[in-house]
Structure formats: structure tokens, C-alpha cells
Design an enzyme around this catalytic site. Structure first.
Site, PDB file in Angstrom:
ATOM      1  N   GLY A   1       0.789  -1.227   0.008  1.00 45.65           N
ATOM      2  CA  GLY A   1      -0.044   0.074   0.046  1.00 45.65           C
ATOM      3  C   GLY A   1       0.799   1.192   0.020  1.00 45.65           C
ATOM      4  O   GLY A   1       1.765   1.235  -0.699  1.00 45.65           O
ATOM      5  N   ILE A   2       0.241   2.177   0.659  1.00 43.44           N
ATOM      6  CA  ILE A   2       1.064   3.509   0.641  1.00 43.44           C
ATOM      7  C   ILE A   2       2.383   3.307   1.147  1.00 43.44           C
ATOM      8  O   ILE A   2       3.475   4.111   0.926  1.00 43.44           O
ATOM      9  CB  ILE A   2       0.157   4.555   1.778  1.00 43.44           C
TER      10      ILE A   2
ATOM     11  N   TYR B   1     -10.545   2.428  15.407  1.00 43.68           N
ATOM     12  CA  TYR B   1      -9.800   3.123  14.394  1.00 43.68           C
ATOM     13  C   TYR B   1      -9.617   4.569  14.447  1.00 43.68           C
ATOM     14  O   TYR B   1      -8.595   5.197  14.388  1.00 43.68           O
ATOM     15  CB  TYR B   1     -10.269   2.683  12.670  1.00 43.68           C
TER      16      TYR B   1
END
Ligand SMILES: NC(=O)c1ccc[n+]([C@@H]2O[C@H](COP(=O)([O-])OP(=O)(O)OC[C@H]3O[C@@H](n4cnc5c(N)ncnc54)[C@H](OP(=O)(O)O)[C@@H]3O)[C@@H](O)[C@H]2O)c1
Length: 282
Positions: A18-19, A168
Site C-alpha cells: 500500500g501507501i 480506528y
């Protein structure tokens, strides 16, 4: 920090996908020596090989750590400092959202520990190397999900009513509060700390989110590519225009406002005190 990073040392957590993977690849492409922190050996090796091949930069090193374990974070910091005296850039990127409450071996809730507390601890353990390398930078990858977050100090570990999104959002708010408090404490040290929202990005994020993950998977085709998602973190990590700027929240490469709660100084200090205790720093 110049846009070429030759002679600089960077560490990126969650760098195998991912990032984080794209951030690490971009930094390596600019000439930085890059330490990839991953929890899985084979995924980490694959990422390291790919980055070396894509950039031609062979100074890409893998370190294994599970951010769901404070002992593992301590070992990571120790291993890093045994090999490196300098650290110019720390990118606290690893993160996850989990469908059900999973306690860690430290007895904490996983999202809180992985996304926030382990990065709090890692940053502290690496501060001497960052200070010795000044001007140096810390970039915390948070999320605009923090706008929906609230610090529930009565039940930080969500023992009485867990919610994947609730946890989260709280962990992402904690990262923003941490960024602002740390920036205050690092004044005059030459070490800056900022946090970023990368955008809604098509990655593996949400794979462990249970029912919520179904919606995330459906939305993925409409999300940004990881390349696009890494743009703001890389900008904040490397732009010469941001030299000396600290304690800011960035979205779309712009210094922007974070949530009202994130500017609560009392909350910031309370979270700091709790975190020092929970991470075993005191
Ligand atoms: N994607 C989005 O839309 C979005 C939006 C806002 C913010 N963010 C944030 O961006 C950051 C990167 O996420 P991403 O979207 O790139 O998701 P991703 O593809 O799932 O990457 C997350 C990384 O964190 C690692 N990680 C998870 N738990 C770990 C643990 N216990 N110890 C060590 N590493 C661990 C993962 O390793 P494994 O591969 O082994 O699982 C992976 O390398 C996260 O902080 C996330 O909250 C993402």
C-alpha cells in the site's frame, strides 16, 4: 531536506504494501538509504527486492517487527541503533482496522497499539538518532477518520463495547494529538513532526475489518492509487519548502485544520501521560 536524499537514512513502518511501500520506494528513488519495517519476512523480502529493482538503489534494508508487541518495538529500535547512528526521516505508517476486538500480548487493544502506541514508543526510542541527524523529520500517517474519533480515556482499550471504526478513528485522533504534543516538545531540536491524511486509497487496508471490509472492498475501484496516496506523505517528508515546519496536519499537500478535539491541549497532555505509562517508558 533537499529533494535528493543521498546520504540520508529513512525508516518506514508497514513498508511492504500500500501507501508505505510506495513511500519507501519513492524515498529510495531519491537516493535515501531506506529501512523497511515489516511484520512478515517473506512479504518484506519481496518488497525490498522490488524496490531495489525499481530504483537501482541497493541500500534498502529489511527489519522485522510486529507492532502488536511492545517488546518487538524495543528490539527493532535496538537493532536499528546497533547498525545506524543517524536517522533523518521516520515515517510512522503501519496501520490497520480490525473487525473484532483482538487483545495483544501486552493486554492492549490491537488497533490502538499498532496504529498509535507502538509508534509513540518507537519514536521515543529513536529520538536520539533523529536529534543527532537534525534537521530531521517525523511523519505520522493518520487519517481524516480522526474527525470522527473521540478519546475515551475511561475505556481506551474498548473493553466495554468495541467498534472497529470507533477504535480506528480513536487511534487516528491519538496520532494527531501525539503529533501536536511532540512538536511542542521538540522545539529547538531541529526535529520536526507532522501528520498526514493520504486520501481514501486502494490498498489492503480493510482486509481484516470483518463486515465493514465488504463495503471497503466494494469502494476500492473508486479510491486513489497507492501512488497518489503516497504523494502527500512523501511531500511532507521531503519538500524543501517545509523545512522547519512542525506540528501540522496535511491533506492534499496542504497544511490544513484537523478536528476540534485534536487541538485540546489538556487531552494532548493526558494522552501523553497515559502513553508513557502504557508503553513502559516510565
Ligand atoms: N487506505 C486508505 O484509504 C487510508 C486512508 C487514510 C489513512 N490510511 C492509513 O495509511 C496507513 C497505511 O495503510 P494502507 O492503506 O497502505 O494499508 P495496507 O496496504 O494494509 O498497509 C498497512 C501496512 O501496515 C502493516 N501492519 C499492519 N499491522 C502490523 C503490525 N502488527 N506490525 C507491523 N506492521 C503491521 C501491514 O503489514 P501486513 O502486510 O503484514 O499486513 C502493511 O505493511 C495506515 O496507517 C492507514 O491507517 C489509509
Amino acid at each position: 531536506m533537499p529533494s535528493r536524499l543521498d546520504g540520508k537514512v529513512s525508516l518506514v513502518t508497514g513498508a511492504n504494501s500500500g501507501i508505505g511501500y510506495v513511500i519507501a520506494r519513492e524515498l529510495a528513488g531519491m537516493g535515501s538509504e531506506v529501512v523497511l519495517v515489516c511484520r512478515n519476512q517473506s512479504k518484506g523480502e519481496m518488497a525490498s527486492d522490488e524496490i531495489k529493482k525499481a530504483t537501482g538503489n541497493q541500500s534498502v534494508e529489511l527489519m522485522i517487527a510486529d507492532l502488536a508487541s511492545l517488546d518487538s518495538v524495543r528490539k527493532l529500535a535496538q537493532d536499528f541503533k546497533q547498525k545506524h547512528q543517524k536517522l533523518h526521516l521516520l515515517v510512522n505508517n503501519a496501520g490497520l482496522i480490525i473487525g473484532r476486538r483482538v487483545p495483544t500480548q501486552d493486554g492492549l487493544e490491537s488497533t490502538f497499539q499498532v496504529n498509535y502506541l507502538s509508534h509513540f514508543l518507537l519514536t521515543h526510542l529513536l529520538l536520539d538518532a533523529l536529534k543527532a541527524s537534525a534537521p530531521s523529520r517525523i511523519v505520522n500517517v493518520t487519517s481524516d477518520a480522526h474527525f470522527d474519533g473521540h478519546m475515551n480515556f475511561e475505556d481506551l482499550q474498548e473493553e466495554n463495547g468495541y467498534g472497529a471504526m470507533k477504535s480506528y478513528c480513536q487511534s487516528k485522533l491519538a496520532q494527531v494529538l501525539f503529533t501536536y504534543e511532540l512538536a511542542e516538545r521538540l522545539k529547538e531540536t531541529g526535529v520536526t513532526v507532522n501528520c498526514v491524511h493520504p486520501g481514501a486509497v486502494r490498498t489492503n487496508w480493510g482486509d481484516e475489518a470483518g463486515a465493514l471490509g465488504v463495503g471497503i472492498r466494494i469502494a476500492r475501484p473508486f479510491m486513489l492509487s497507492p501512488e497518489k496516496g503516497a504523494e502527500t506523505p512523501v511531500f511532507v517528508a521531503t519538500s524543501a519548502d517545509l523545512e522547519g515546519l512542525s506540528g501540522k496536519y496535511f491533506s492534499k499537500k496542504k497544511d490544513t485544520k484537523s478536528s476540534k478535539e485534536s487541538y485540546d491541549e489538556g487531552e494532548r497532555k493526558k494522552l501523553w501521560e497515559v502513553s508513557v505509562k502504557l508503553s513502559g517508558l516510565q
